[in-house]
Design an enzyme around this catalytic site. Structure first.
Site, short mmCIF file in Angstrom:
data_model
loop_
_atom_site.label_atom_id
_atom_site.label_comp_id
_atom_site.label_asym_id
_atom_site.label_seq_id
_atom_site.Cartn_x
_atom_site.Cartn_y
_atom_site.Cartn_z
N ASP A 73 38.63 38.44 25.25
CA ASP A 73 39.46 39.65 25.25
C ASP A 73 40.77 39.36 24.54
O ASP A 73 41.45 38.37 24.86
CB ASP A 73 39.73 40.11 26.69
CG ASP A 73 40.28 41.52 26.75
OD1 ASP A 73 39.91 42.34 25.90
OD2 ASP A 73 41.09 41.80 27.65
N HIS A 123 50.96 48.42 22.86
CA HIS A 123 50.66 47.98 24.22
C HIS A 123 51.44 46.73 24.58
O HIS A 123 52.04 46.64 25.66
CB HIS A 123 49.16 47.70 24.33
CG HIS A 123 48.74 47.12 25.65
ND1 HIS A 123 48.84 47.80 26.84
CD2 HIS A 123 48.23 45.88 25.96
CE1 HIS A 123 48.41 47.03 27.84
NE2 HIS A 123 48.04 45.87 27.33
N GLU A 170 41.71 49.38 31.13
CA GLU A 170 42.16 49.04 29.78
C GLU A 170 41.14 49.63 28.81
O GLU A 170 39.99 49.22 28.77
CB GLU A 170 42.29 47.53 29.59
CG GLU A 170 43.44 46.94 30.40
CD GLU A 170 43.74 45.50 30.04
OE1 GLU A 170 42.89 44.85 29.40
OE2 GLU A 170 44.84 45.02 30.39
N GLU A 200 39.47 49.90 25.50
CA GLU A 200 39.34 48.92 24.42
C GLU A 200 38.14 49.23 23.54
O GLU A 200 37.25 50.00 23.91
CB GLU A 200 39.19 47.50 24.99
CG GLU A 200 40.28 47.11 25.98
CD GLU A 200 40.24 45.63 26.34
OE1 GLU A 200 39.63 44.84 25.58
OE2 GLU A 200 40.84 45.26 27.36
N ASP A 209 38.11 47.23 30.34
CA ASP A 209 38.34 45.95 31.01
C ASP A 209 39.22 46.22 32.24
O ASP A 209 40.45 46.15 32.18
CB ASP A 209 39.02 44.98 30.05
CG ASP A 209 39.01 43.56 30.58
OD1 ASP A 209 38.05 43.20 31.28
OD2 ASP A 209 39.94 42.79 30.27
N ARG A 259 46.33 44.61 38.55
CA ARG A 259 47.64 44.19 38.04
C ARG A 259 48.42 43.34 39.05
O ARG A 259 49.16 42.44 38.65
CB ARG A 259 48.46 45.43 37.67
CG ARG A 259 47.85 46.30 36.59
CD ARG A 259 47.71 45.58 35.28
NE ARG A 259 47.18 46.47 34.23
CZ ARG A 259 46.89 46.07 33.01
NH1 ARG A 259 47.05 44.81 32.66
NH2 ARG A 259 46.42 46.94 32.13
N GLN A 297 46.80 39.91 39.07
CA GLN A 297 47.11 39.29 37.78
C GLN A 297 48.56 38.79 37.73
O GLN A 297 48.83 37.70 37.22
CB GLN A 297 46.86 40.30 36.66
CG GLN A 297 47.14 39.78 35.26
CD GLN A 297 46.96 40.86 34.20
OE1 GLN A 297 46.58 41.99 34.51
NE2 GLN A 297 47.22 40.52 32.96
N LYS A 333 41.09 39.87 36.30
CA LYS A 333 40.32 40.45 35.20
C LYS A 333 38.82 40.21 35.34
O LYS A 333 38.02 40.97 34.78
CB LYS A 333 40.76 39.81 33.87
CG LYS A 333 42.19 40.11 33.48
CD LYS A 333 42.29 41.47 32.82
CE LYS A 333 43.64 41.62 32.13
NZ LYS A 333 43.71 42.88 31.38
N THR A 373 33.99 44.17 33.83
CA THR A 373 34.30 44.75 32.53
C THR A 373 33.14 45.66 32.17
O THR A 373 31.98 45.23 32.16
CB THR A 373 34.45 43.66 31.45
OG1 THR A 373 35.53 42.79 31.79
CG2 THR A 373 34.71 44.28 30.08
N GLU A 403 50.91 51.45 31.85
CA GLU A 403 51.80 52.02 30.84
C GLU A 403 52.00 53.52 31.09
O GLU A 403 53.13 54.02 31.00
CB GLU A 403 51.19 51.85 29.45
CG GLU A 403 51.07 50.44 28.95
CD GLU A 403 50.29 50.42 27.65
OE1 GLU A 403 50.91 50.55 26.57
OE2 GLU A 403 49.04 50.30 27.70
#
Length: 404
Positions: free
Chosen positions: A110, A117, A182, A184, A216, A220, A223, A236, A240, A341
């Site tokens: 990844d 971002h 996420e 992606e 993904d 948070r 993490q 993570k 996924t 975000e």
């Protein structure tokens, strides 16, 4: 006795016309998993159409390993067949089939390739420092993910548990309270490389077969506590999601766009004569409501540069390997590809339905879709990737004790 035939009718505004034809693994009602392509609202059984044992397999790896010449020949043949009556046993309604993970993934990497971002997260995590770390503009930052927990679109995602930092600074164990997405774009490797031999930027098309949408999922809070000094781990690795359908690069020939300016100029191994990005527009829906439209065309590092960096130390790639772009975000709030975000760290809630939302709650459903310019002058669609959040499995104290 003649075989029954059908003609597949595809509306002119379909996102899955003959100029697209993404590949996937499907099972017809009562049948086994095998390779198919999507055409309009139907799936074509390639084992029946092409009489090739590679397409009777439960993954695409054998076909991917055949390389670009075979990919091109098969695609041309399928586009020819799409205009002809087809054996009825090779045509299945899209809403009648089951799908599976399209490739057997040996390795998953990844990246972190979006300038918008990376800048947003830098401002959130390091408000009193430069948003970008010193290495970011010099190399495509990435980490090795967990291939074994990549799941096909539609697979429910169980809220993960892990260590979280409390207000006192001490850790506690429990379900993630800041579960995120996420949005992606993933790149599926076709042909292998030899260990010790890097893949150049200009050899991207010789090794990568196609693209697929990726979510993904990210915890948070887990993490944030664990990622220093070695990077993402349990926050993570729990899940996924990958689309069931891989769009071949050939279908994106008219979606190629120049890269944004890269300053300073990358080192020579990250430069090529025909490097490019893709004009792909994503849409993120949260419980059925579109909350973001991330633009892939703004990505700072190209997929070819990611592959060149991934193999720069001599690491090899194999058919079915997957690498992803990292979160795709744009400069506007409604272009952010993650909820950390979108809600600016949880302090600016997003209205979904009639309620304010920051991070994912149990029962939430997220679906990511995308379109791109097609070779016929009309948009094509990438296969959607979606999932629903299930409540965490919280082990009791006895489950931590050794069985012995």
């Amino acid at each position: 006795m003649s075989r029954a035939t059908v003609r597949v009718e595809v509306p002119g505004d379909s996102l899955f016309g003959p100029e697209n034809m993404p590949y996937g693994i499907f099972a017809p009602p009562g049948g086994e998993f095998r390779v198919g392509v999507r055409l309009g609202e139907f799936v074509l059984d390639l084992a029946v159409l092409l009489d090739d044992p590679a397409f009777a397999q439960p993954d695409l790896n054998s076909f991917l390993a055949q390389g670009p010449t075979s990919w091109r020949v098969v695609r041309e043949r399928l586009r020819e067949l799409a205009d002809s009556p087809l054996p009825a046993e090779a045509v299945h309604a899209f809403d009648s089939i089951r799908t599976a993970l399209p490739v057997r993934i040996g390795d998953y990497v990844d990246f972190y390739a979006s300038l918008d971002h990376a800048t947003n997260l830098g401002r959130l995590f390091r408000p009193d420092a430069e948003p970008l770390l010193p290495n970011w503009r010099h190399l495509p930052v990435g980490y090795h993910g967990r291939a074994g927990t990549v799941v096909v679109s539609g697979t429910p995602v169980v809220r993960p548990c892990g260590q979280r930092r409390t207000d006192s600074g001490a850790p506690e164990f429990g379900p993630s309270r800041r579960l995120d997405i996420e949005a992606e774009l993933g790149f599926v490797v076709g042909t292998a490389s030899r260990q010790g031999e890097p893949v150049s930027v200009d050899d991207f098309g010789d090794h990568v077969f196609g693209v697929a949408l990726v979510n993904d999922w990210s915890a948070r809070d887990i993490q944030a506590w664990e990622y220093q000094p070695l990077g993402p781990f349990l926050g993570k690795s729990f899940a996924t999601s990958l689309s069931a359908w891989i769009t071949p690069l050939a279908a994106l020939a008219r979606a190629r766009v120049p890269l944004p300016p890269q300053e300073p100029e990358p080192l020579p191994y990250l430069l090529g004569t025909d490097d490019h990005g893709f004009d792909i527009d994503l849409a993120v829906t949260w419980n059925g409501e579109t909350v973001s439209r991330p633009p892939y065309a703004r990505m700072y590092w190209s997929p070819a540069q990611m592959l060149a960096h991934l193999t720069a130390n001599g690491a090899s790639i194999r058919p079915g390997d997957l690498y992803a772009s990292g979160t795709i975000s744009g400069p506007e709030r409604d272009q952010r590809g993650s909820f950390i975000e979108l809600s600016w760290g949880g302090i600016e809630p997003v209205t979904v339905g009639d309620a304010p939302h920051t991070f994912l709650t149990d029962g939430d459903e997220v679906t990511i879709t995308a379109t791109a310019p097609g070779t016929a002058g009309r948009p094509i669609g990438l296969g959607a990737v979606g999932g629903t959040i299930l409540a965490a499995h919280e082990p009791g104290p006895q489950e931590f004790r050794s069985a012995g």
